[in-house]
Write a protein that holds these residues in place. Structure first.
Motif, PDB file in Angstrom:
ATOM      1  N   GLY A   6       0.809  -1.216   0.000  1.00 15.94           N
ATOM      2  CA  GLY A   6       0.000   0.000   0.000  1.00 15.94           C
ATOM      3  C   GLY A   6       0.840   1.262   0.000  1.00 15.94           C
ATOM      4  N   PRO A   7       0.170   2.402   0.020  1.00 15.34           N
ATOM      5  CA  PRO A   7       0.857   3.688  -0.073  1.00 15.34           C
ATOM      6  C   PRO A   7       1.513   4.163   1.235  1.00 15.34           C
ATOM      7  CG  PRO A   7      -1.495   4.042   0.081  1.00 15.34           C
ATOM      8  CD  PRO A   7      -1.281   2.553   0.002  1.00 15.34           C
ATOM      9  N   VAL A   8       1.104   3.583   2.383  1.00 10.20           N
ATOM     10  CA  VAL A   8       1.654   4.039   3.669  1.00 10.20           C
ATOM     11  C   VAL A   8       2.967   3.303   3.933  1.00 10.20           C
ATOM     12  CG1 VAL A   8       1.246   4.220   6.143  1.00 10.20           C
ATOM     13  CG2 VAL A   8      -0.659   4.480   4.545  1.00 10.20           C
ATOM     14  N   PRO A   9       4.061   4.049   4.163  1.00  7.48           N
ATOM     15  CA  PRO A   9       5.353   3.399   4.403  1.00  7.48           C
ATOM     16  C   PRO A   9       5.277   2.424   5.589  1.00  7.48           C
ATOM     17  CG  PRO A   9       5.635   5.769   4.138  1.00  7.48           C
ATOM     18  CD  PRO A   9       4.163   5.507   4.210  1.00  7.48           C
ATOM     19  N   ILE A  10       6.059   1.359   5.502  1.00  5.46           N
ATOM     20  CA  ILE A  10       6.066   0.319   6.531  1.00  5.46           C
ATOM     21  C   ILE A  10       6.415   0.912   7.894  1.00  5.46           C
ATOM     22  CG2 ILE A  10       7.197  -1.812   7.310  1.00  5.46           C
ATOM     23  CD1 ILE A  10       5.318  -2.247   4.963  1.00  5.46           C
ATOM     24  N   VAL A  14       4.265   0.483  11.378  1.00  4.25           N
ATOM     25  CA  VAL A  14       4.789  -0.098  12.618  1.00  4.25           C
ATOM     26  C   VAL A  14       4.694   0.923  13.750  1.00  4.25           C
ATOM     27  CG1 VAL A  14       6.817  -1.081  13.759  1.00  4.25           C
ATOM     28  CG2 VAL A  14       6.273  -1.739  11.396  1.00  4.25           C
ATOM     29  N   ALA A  15       5.005   2.191  13.447  1.00  2.00           N
ATOM     30  CA  ALA A  15       4.887   3.245  14.461  1.00  2.00           C
ATOM     31  C   ALA A  15       3.446   3.339  14.960  1.00  2.00           C
ATOM     32  CB  ALA A  15       5.352   4.586  13.885  1.00  2.00           C
ATOM     33  N   GLU A  16       2.481   3.172  14.078  1.00  2.00           N
ATOM     34  CA  GLU A  16       1.070   3.211  14.481  1.00  2.00           C
ATOM     35  C   GLU A  16       0.721   2.037  15.395  1.00  2.00           C
ATOM     36  OE1 GLU A  16      -0.991   3.614  10.731  1.00  2.00           O
ATOM     37  OE2 GLU A  16      -0.468   5.742  10.594  1.00  2.00           O
ATOM     38  N   VAL A  17       1.293   0.862  15.115  1.00  2.00           N
ATOM     39  CA  VAL A  17       1.063  -0.306  15.978  1.00  2.00           C
ATOM     40  C   VAL A  17       1.587  -0.009  17.383  1.00  2.00           C
ATOM     41  CG1 VAL A  17       1.742  -2.709  16.413  1.00  2.00           C
ATOM     42  CG2 VAL A  17       1.032  -2.009  14.113  1.00  2.00           C
ATOM     43  N   ILE A  18       2.792   0.545  17.452  1.00  2.00           N
ATOM     44  CA  ILE A  18       3.380   0.852  18.761  1.00  2.00           C
ATOM     45  C   ILE A  18       2.613   1.978  19.441  1.00  2.00           C
ATOM     46  CG2 ILE A  18       5.467   1.685  19.930  1.00  2.00           C
ATOM     47  CD1 ILE A  18       7.058   0.061  17.811  1.00  2.00           C
ATOM     48  N   GLN A  19       2.164   2.963  18.675  1.00  2.22           N
ATOM     49  CA  GLN A  19       1.353   4.040  19.240  1.00  2.22           C
ATOM     50  C   GLN A  19       0.068   3.473  19.849  1.00  2.22           C
ATOM     51  OE1 GLN A  19       0.644   7.373  16.631  1.00  2.22           O
ATOM     52  NE2 GLN A  19      -0.829   8.317  18.026  1.00  2.22           N
ATOM     53  N   GLU A  20      -0.530   2.506  19.187  1.00  3.17           N
ATOM     54  CA  GLU A  20      -1.742   1.863  19.721  1.00  3.17           C
ATOM     55  C   GLU A  20      -1.433   1.114  21.024  1.00  3.17           C
ATOM     56  OE1 GLU A  20      -3.286  -0.595  16.562  1.00  3.17           O
ATOM     57  OE2 GLU A  20      -3.699   1.141  15.278  1.00  3.17           O
ATOM     58  N   ILE A  45      11.113  -6.625   9.322  1.00  6.26           N
ATOM     59  CA  ILE A  45      11.562  -5.389   8.688  1.00  6.26           C
ATOM     60  C   ILE A  45      13.081  -5.288   8.811  1.00  6.26           C
ATOM     61  CG2 ILE A  45       9.387  -4.157   9.055  1.00  6.26           C
ATOM     62  CD1 ILE A  45      10.654  -2.787  11.495  1.00  6.26           C
ATOM     63  N   SER A  46      13.674  -4.372   8.079  1.00  9.39           N
ATOM     64  CA  SER A  46      15.121  -4.172   8.136  1.00  9.39           C
ATOM     65  C   SER A  46      15.489  -3.290   9.323  1.00  9.39           C
ATOM     66  CB  SER A  46      15.608  -3.508   6.848  1.00  9.39           C
ATOM     67  OG  SER A  46      15.145  -2.162   6.801  1.00  9.39           O
ATOM     68  N   ALA A  50      13.463  -0.158  11.166  1.00 14.12           N
ATOM     69  CA  ALA A  50      13.243  -0.089  12.615  1.00 14.12           C
ATOM     70  C   ALA A  50      13.732   1.250  13.169  1.00 14.12           C
ATOM     71  CB  ALA A  50      13.942  -1.251  13.317  1.00 14.12           C
ATOM     72  N   ARG A  51      14.859   1.735  12.659  1.00 16.94           N
ATOM     73  CA  ARG A  51      15.359   3.054  13.102  1.00 16.94           C
ATOM     74  C   ARG A  51      14.368   4.157  12.722  1.00 16.94           C
ATOM     75  NH1 ARG A  51      20.719   1.401  11.049  1.00 16.94           N
ATOM     76  NH2 ARG A  51      21.757   0.561  12.876  1.00 16.94           N
ATOM     77  N   ASN A  52      13.793   4.017  11.539  1.00 14.54           N
ATOM     78  CA  ASN A  52      12.801   5.014  11.098  1.00 14.54           C
ATOM     79  C   ASN A  52      11.557   4.977  11.972  1.00 14.54           C
ATOM     80  OD1 ASN A  52      14.339   6.127   9.047  1.00 14.54           O
ATOM     81  ND2 ASN A  52      13.584   4.680   7.518  1.00 14.54           N
ATOM     82  N   VAL A  53      11.207   3.794  12.496  1.00 10.97           N
ATOM     83  CA  VAL A  53      10.060   3.689  13.402  1.00 10.97           C
ATOM     84  C   VAL A  53      10.328   4.538  14.644  1.00 10.97           C
ATOM     85  CG1 VAL A  53       8.747   2.146  14.916  1.00 10.97           C
ATOM     86  CG2 VAL A  53       9.344   1.405  12.601  1.00 10.97           C
TER      87      VAL A  53
END
Length: 160
Positions: A6-10, A14-20, A45-46, A50-53
């Protein structure tokens, strides 16, 4: 479930999962967020993703990072929840339990540093400290370029 096409970066997903998890109270203020190694394994993920998360979570002001210690829920300055024992001690104790149960047998290799890093979501230095502790207590011995192996039971600490 991550939408890898999809259009939303991985990293955003993942950040949204952790935010939840933070919003639901599964990760509380002062607790560490999953390490890069843990995110790599859990989300497939690479390391750079993970750093980007972590960067994204900091941008959202949900976490802060302390160099050499990790990334923690909440703004900079909030007290971090400390573990009662160092992480490398917990890892070493877990391996001792596996040795005592017979899961790890004498003269057979224990998990490599890389495997320990993945399994426990820790840095190389932490995995190395755990193996060093096991070696000092004579639970294992190390053969250069081969790895660390479970010692014979007669070499184990007497109080075990």
């Amino acid at each position: 479930m991550l939408d890898r096409e999809g259009p939303v970066p991985i990293y955003v997903q993942v950040a949204e999962v952790i935010q939840e998890q933070i919003a639901a109270g599964k990760l509380r203020t002062g607790e560490p967020v999953p390490s890069e190694a843990t995110m790599e394994a859990e989300f497939d993920i690479s390391r750079s993703t993970a750093r980007n998360v972590a960067r994204e979570l900091r941008r959202r002001r949900l976490v802060h990072t302390v160099r050499g210690e990790g990334t923690f829920v909440g703004p900079l300055g909030v007290p971090r929840l400390k573990q009662t024992r160092a992480l490398y001690v917990l890892i070493a104790n877990d391996i001792v339990t596996r040795i005592r149960r017979g899961e790890l047998r004498p003269n057979r290799a224990i998990p490599s540093e890389k495997a320990l890093m993945r399994q426990y979501g820790v840095a190389k230095v932490t995995a190395r400290q755990a193996v060093s502790r096991l070696r000092q207590e004579r639970w294992v011995f190390t053969v250069p370029y081969r790895g660390s192996f479970v010692s014979e039971p007669q070499r184990w600490p007497k109080d075990s």
